[in-house]
Design a protein around this motif. Structure first.
Motif, short mmCIF file in Angstrom:
data_model
loop_
_atom_site.label_atom_id
_atom_site.label_comp_id
_atom_site.label_asym_id
_atom_site.label_seq_id
_atom_site.Cartn_x
_atom_site.Cartn_y
_atom_site.Cartn_z
N LEU A 250 0.84 -1.20 0.00
CA LEU A 250 0.00 0.00 0.00
C LEU A 250 0.87 1.24 0.00
CD1 LEU A 250 -2.64 -1.04 2.69
CD2 LEU A 250 -2.78 -1.32 0.22
N THR A 251 0.28 2.37 -0.32
CA THR A 251 0.98 3.65 -0.22
C THR A 251 0.61 4.31 1.10
OG1 THR A 251 -0.79 4.93 -1.26
CG2 THR A 251 0.82 3.87 -2.73
N THR A 252 1.41 5.28 1.50
CA THR A 252 1.11 6.00 2.75
C THR A 252 -0.23 6.72 2.66
OG1 THR A 252 2.43 7.86 1.93
CG2 THR A 252 3.53 6.28 3.38
N ALA A 253 -0.66 7.08 1.45
CA ALA A 253 -1.95 7.76 1.30
C ALA A 253 -3.12 6.82 1.56
CB ALA A 253 -2.07 8.35 -0.11
N GLU A 254 -2.86 5.50 1.53
CA GLU A 254 -3.93 4.52 1.71
C GLU A 254 -3.99 3.98 3.13
OE1 GLU A 254 -3.91 2.66 -2.80
OE2 GLU A 254 -2.44 1.99 -1.33
N VAL A 255 -3.12 4.46 4.01
CA VAL A 255 -3.06 3.98 5.40
C VAL A 255 -3.27 5.17 6.33
CG1 VAL A 255 -1.63 2.89 7.16
CG2 VAL A 255 -1.49 2.11 4.78
N ASP A 256 -4.14 4.99 7.30
CA ASP A 256 -4.40 6.04 8.28
C ASP A 256 -3.27 6.03 9.31
OD1 ASP A 256 -5.49 7.99 9.89
OD2 ASP A 256 -6.89 6.62 10.87
N THR A 257 -2.29 6.88 9.13
CA THR A 257 -1.12 6.89 10.01
C THR A 257 -1.49 7.33 11.43
OG1 THR A 257 -0.58 9.12 9.23
CG2 THR A 257 0.49 7.25 8.12
N ALA A 258 -2.56 8.11 11.57
CA ALA A 258 -2.96 8.53 12.92
C ALA A 258 -3.41 7.33 13.74
CB ALA A 258 -4.09 9.56 12.83
N SER A 259 -4.10 6.38 13.11
CA SER A 259 -4.52 5.19 13.86
C SER A 259 -3.32 4.30 14.18
CB SER A 259 -5.58 4.41 13.07
OG SER A 259 -5.03 3.80 11.92
N ILE A 260 -2.33 4.27 13.28
CA ILE A 260 -1.10 3.52 13.56
C ILE A 260 -0.39 4.14 14.76
CG2 ILE A 260 1.15 2.85 12.68
CD1 ILE A 260 -1.00 1.32 11.31
N GLU A 323 -7.30 1.42 8.41
CA GLU A 323 -6.94 1.90 9.73
C GLU A 323 -7.00 0.76 10.74
OE1 GLU A 323 -9.69 4.93 10.87
OE2 GLU A 323 -11.33 3.53 11.24
N VAL A 324 -6.44 1.01 11.90
CA VAL A 324 -6.48 0.04 12.99
C VAL A 324 -7.19 0.65 14.17
CG1 VAL A 324 -4.44 -1.26 12.32
CG2 VAL A 324 -4.18 0.74 13.79
N VAL A 325 -7.83 -0.21 14.97
CA VAL A 325 -8.56 0.23 16.16
C VAL A 325 -8.10 -0.65 17.32
CG1 VAL A 325 -10.79 0.61 17.24
CG2 VAL A 325 -10.55 0.87 14.75
N PRO A 326 -7.29 -0.15 18.23
CA PRO A 326 -6.88 -0.97 19.37
C PRO A 326 -8.09 -1.43 20.19
CG PRO A 326 -5.48 0.97 19.20
CD PRO A 326 -6.62 1.17 18.24
N SER A 327 -8.13 -2.72 20.47
CA SER A 327 -9.19 -3.26 21.33
C SER A 327 -8.72 -3.09 22.77
CB SER A 327 -9.43 -4.74 21.00
OG SER A 327 -10.40 -5.28 21.87
N ARG A 328 -9.12 -1.99 23.36
CA ARG A 328 -8.62 -1.61 24.68
C ARG A 328 -9.75 -1.06 25.53
NH1 ARG A 328 -8.93 3.77 24.59
NH2 ARG A 328 -8.60 4.90 22.63
N GLU A 329 -9.42 -0.82 26.79
CA GLU A 329 -10.39 -0.19 27.69
C GLU A 329 -10.63 1.25 27.26
OE1 GLU A 329 -10.89 0.90 32.46
OE2 GLU A 329 -9.27 -0.42 31.77
N ALA A 330 -11.87 1.62 27.14
CA ALA A 330 -12.22 2.99 26.76
C ALA A 330 -11.93 3.93 27.92
CB ALA A 330 -13.68 3.07 26.35
#
Length: 882
Positions: A250-260, A323-330
């Motif tokens: 993928l390119t950097t434009a296709e990945v949500d770097t903020a979620s990383i 994007e990624v979403v950590p499965s964590r305590e809110a």
């Protein structure tokens, strides 16, 4: 198929498994032409089942030979990529012979070189031997090898040489030796040149000089510890997503770097754990340590990375990025600001489902490659506390694997999260007005519904999709999964690990306690050597020196548990239990020095006689039989036996959590077995042979999987043999029993084999006519007794031993009468009553957790010899001949 499209297709597969019609387009995902966002990767198995998503167990591709073993050359081999710490073999890709055909050079590719990260090499092995290297200009030369028992040998000095490289062939690409002794790989093999640049690869060049006597006839099985500094999950996932050679491209434009970046923050939080000795430390919450096979599709590897850091992977159509979403305590703020779903914005009825009682998991068995145990498979067992179980809830265990997480604390917490979430199993499907489109996958929302008794109940959004009604009105279909803070409660778990503590001088190093033992005599007392059990005296040996210091009358020798005893040449010694917590076993071995392969070592594992562990300071006496001498000339078995042997006593302690001390060696001890032989060795020349049987069973179940405790029907390894006792000569009989186990060791020295023979002897009751002497069997049931051995348990096996368990028993009318009176309350034998031997059952109980051998066999060959005892049945001193 383009990688981007492949990932989208995989996400489509996740939706299809949930029962929705879906179509894939480049760069986005639609369901019925409308945008959909869905959790597509990172679902653990238990959570996936709650959501109704089929997820097969994590297994390698059928074609994938495994990324951590040495693989022979082949044109269809694929190069894996590894992150963090690993112990691995590699792919043999080139070889050449030189030095008048005496030197072989191998090129072994370990993996792809990642775009970032640096590499360091740790311990290296050839088979089970650790390679020890020189220093300075010789830092690439093997100077000695150390076997699994800690014994070093230097006869291979200078005959093996190793260098490793990452990313090219120049001297600057060399990663082992790391500094001061760097040369270009092109100098080591002519086929390493500009056309075979090895760019983008991590590889080893291994040279070996032929020496058949030392076993240097080929490469053997080469493995090495190697660490890629790239192990933080956010950086690992970003590397894999962006790399076009081994990753998603993928390119950097296709990945949500903020979620990383959010994943990095979550994964690098410092959490507590305990090391192998119980000290509380802290480390990053999550780390990636393992290999990704390129036989798998990229989505499978993305899913594996996300599972190892409790993170969901998804495509967000609102921003057009993955994007990624950590499965964590809110956080408190996230829960306070959660979107509210209630009767004002929920359209129509809601559908609430949960897992049936009989399908709900309450235990997890999580396998993983244990980095502390050379990446051997270990298992973490997690179960739901009994107080949290539902009434009448049956045991239901989930078996899963975390292939790129290699430590107990992290695997424990990953498994706990999955188990807890699988029990928080309410799944809600609802339609909401279009305002709910602001909710993203992974968000926490509040749901209020009087029918189900929900008041601001928290759920996590697992899927959001637009839908259009016939009148053109847009709404949002949502799938929600029950949320609870307790799902993410951190567990402080204790790690496994090799116990090699520093600051403990002398021979006893690496024990799991800060105890200073200056030498062996602090733990083991004087050793008493019984060379001749029919002699008058035994020698006393000083453990640190191996010298005979005095002797003792043989009647005063103190014997202990083990396979020794007063009737065999033996080695006897007391052990003082040191002040180390939770010692639950003593492992003692006698090894013959000098490399003889014809003389088997002796081994015993001693367990506490009371309680689960030994008491510090108590003295435990141990006896081991001396190894049996063998003929000097194997071609002349009746000739003279071997002369005096040199042996060493090896000792270690075992404890809970698989703690082990390093093996301690005494000095060499002289043994002079006088050639005494037992009844079993006399064979058919023994007088009074009554019974002989040899039978094998090649399909015994694995005792680590199937319960087969000794004495149970499941542990009977051969058909029960019924021996007719009619007209037998009365007297005492010896039962000589041996079993040869078949199978394969697991390589961890943790296998156990148990064996116990038994005889069930039955008598028939007869009425005797005193006037005629006629015997008439009456209708009473037969009476009987069980004679049996003490039982042998042989554990922590470096080799597969033959087990022997002998005992004696009596068969006579007198014995039958005694059994009748004492065990059955019947009248004793008399002029009108007799108890005549009727039959005997020969039973062999055994179990084994050996692996099957290459022939697919796990089993036993058992021999039973029952003989009437005569004068020569103990030992005969025949002067070392026969």
């Amino acid at each position: 198929m383009a990688v981007f499209t492949a990932i989208a297709s995989a996400i489509t597969g996740a939706i299809l498994s949930a029962g929705l019609a879906a179509t894939t387009i480049f760069g986005t995902l639609t369901v019925g032409g409308l945008v959909t966002s869905v959790i597509a990767g990172g679902l653990a198995m238990g959570t996936a089942k709650v959501l109704g998503v089929f997820k097969p167990p994590n297994v390698a591709s059928a074609k994938d030979p495994g990324v951590k073993v040495q693989v022979a050359p082949s044109t269809d081999n694929k190069v894996p990529v590894f992150y963090g710490s690993n112990l691995t073999g590699g792919l043999i890709v080139d070889a050449g012979i030189s030095n008048q055909n005496d030197t072989m050079t191998y090129v072994i590719v370990l993996g792809e070189k990642t775009d970032s990260g640096t590499y360091t090499m740790g311990d290296q092995y050839r088979g089970d031997q650790k390679l020890n290297f020189g220093v300075g200009a010789s830092s690439h030369i093997v100077t000695s090898v150390t076997d699994a028992n800690g014994t070093s040998a230097n006869k291979v000095n200078g005959k093996m040489r190793v260098r490793a490289y990452a990313g090219g062939t120049a001297a600057g690409n060399q990663i082992f030796p790391a500094s001061g002794n760097q040369v270009a790989a092109t100098t080591m093999l002519s086929t390493i040149n500009a056309s075979t640049s090895y760019e983008g690869l991590v590889y080893v060049v291994f040279q070996i000089d032929y020496d058949a006597e030392e076993g240097l006839t080929g490469l053997g099985q080469y493995t090495t510890e190697i660490t890629n500094s790239l192990s933080e999950p956010g950086a690992v996932l970003s590397d894999f997503l962006l790399n076009s050679r081994y990753g998603a491209g993928l390119t950097t434009a296709e990945v949500d770097t903020a979620s990383i970046a959010e994943l990095t923050t979550y994964a690098t939080e410092q959490v507590e754990y305990q090391n192998s000795v119980g000290t509380t430390l802290s480390h990053n919450r999550w780390a990636i340590n393992g290999m990704l096979g390129t036989y798998s599709d990229v989505f499978t590897n993305i899913d594996m990375i996300c599972q190892a850091c409790s993170t969901f992977f998804t495509y967000n159509p609102k921003i057009g990025k993955f994007e990624v979403v950590p499965s964590r305590e809110a956080t408190t703020a996230e829960k306070s600001a959660a979107y509210v779903l209630n009767d004002d914005n929920v359209i129509g009825a809601i559908d609430v489902t949960s897992t049936e009682l009989y399908a709900q998991y309450n235990a997890i068995e999580a396998e993983f490659p244990d980095g502390a145990e050379r990446d051997q498979t270990s298992t973490v067992f997690i179960s739901t506390p009994s107080g949290e179980l539902n009434p009448n809830e049956p045991t239901n265990k989930l078996v899963t694997r975390y292939p790129i997480c290699n430590d107990v604390p992290r695997v424990t917490n990953l498994a706990q999260i999955d188990l807890r979430q699988s029990r928080k199993d309410l799944v809600v499907q609802l339609d909401a007005d279009y305002a709910a489109i602001q909710s993203d996958v992974g968000d926490i929302v509040k749901l209020t519904n009087a029918t189900y008794g929900f008041t601001d109940k928290l759920f996590r959004v697992m899927r959001v999709s637009e839908q259009e009604a016939e009148d053109g009105m847009l709404s949002v279909k949502m799938v929600l999964l029950e949320y609870d803070d307790d799902i993410y409660t951190h567990i402080v778990a204790q790690d496994s690990g090799a116990l090699d503590l520093t600051g403990i001088p002398g021979w006893w190093t690496g024990i799991w306690g800060n105890v200073d033992w200056s030498n062996i005599s602090n733990i083991i007392g004087n050793i008493t050597i019984v060379d001749d059990p029919l002699g008058n005296v035994a020698n006393i040996v000083d453990p640190p020196t191996g010298n005979v210091t005095s002797n003792v009358d043989i009647g005063n020798v103190i014997y202990g548990p083990g396979a020794g005893g007063p009737d065999v040449p033996s080695i006897n010694f007391p052990i003082t239990i040191p002040n180390i917590p939770d010692i639950d076993k003593i492992i003692a071995n006698i090894n013959i020095m000098g490399g003889s392969t014809s003389i088997e070592p002796e081994m015993a594992t001693i367990f506490p006689t009371t309680g689960a562990t030994f008491t510090p300071g108590e003295t435990v006496n141990v006896s081991l039989p001396q190894p049996k001498p063998v003929p000097k000339d194997p071609a002349f078995p009746a000739g003279p036996l071997t002369d005096e042997l040199l042996a060493e006593l090896r000792l270690e302690f075992g404890g809970t959590f698989d703690n082990r001390s390093i093996v301690a060696n005494t000095a060499n001890i002289a043994l002079n077995n006088r050639g005494a032989i037992s009844r079993a060795d006399l064979g058919n020349v023994q007088a009074g042979l009554q019974y002989e049987e040899d039978v094998s069973n090649n399909s015994v179940a694995n005792a680590a999987v199937v319960s087969a405790p000794i004495g149970s029907n499941a542990s009977i390894i051969a058909p029960i043999d019924i021996v007719d006792l009619g007209a037998i000569d009365y007297g005492e009989f010896s039962a000589i029993n041996s079993v040869v186990p078949y199978g394969a060791l697991n390589g961890l020295n943790t296998n156990e084999i148990a064996y116990k023979p038994a005889r069930e002897i039955y008598y028939k009751e007869f009425d005797v006519d005193p006037s005629t002497g006629k015997y008439t069997a009456n209708a009473n049931a037969d009476i009987g007794e069980i004679a049996q051995g003490s039982g042998i348990i042989s554990g922590n096996l470096p080799t597969i031993p033959t087990l022997t368990d002998n005992f004696k028993y009596e068969i006579s009318e007198t014995r039958g009468s005694s059994i009748a009176v004492n065990d059955y309350g019947r009248p004793p034998a008399s002029a009108t009553k007799a108890y005549i031997p009727n039959y005997m059952n020969v039973i062999n109980y055994a179990n084994s957790d050996l692996n099957v051998n290459p022939s697919g066999v796990r089993g036993f060959d058992v021999t039973n010899l029952d003989k009437r005892i005569s004068k020569s049945d103990v030992y005969i001193d025949i002067g070392g001949f026969f």
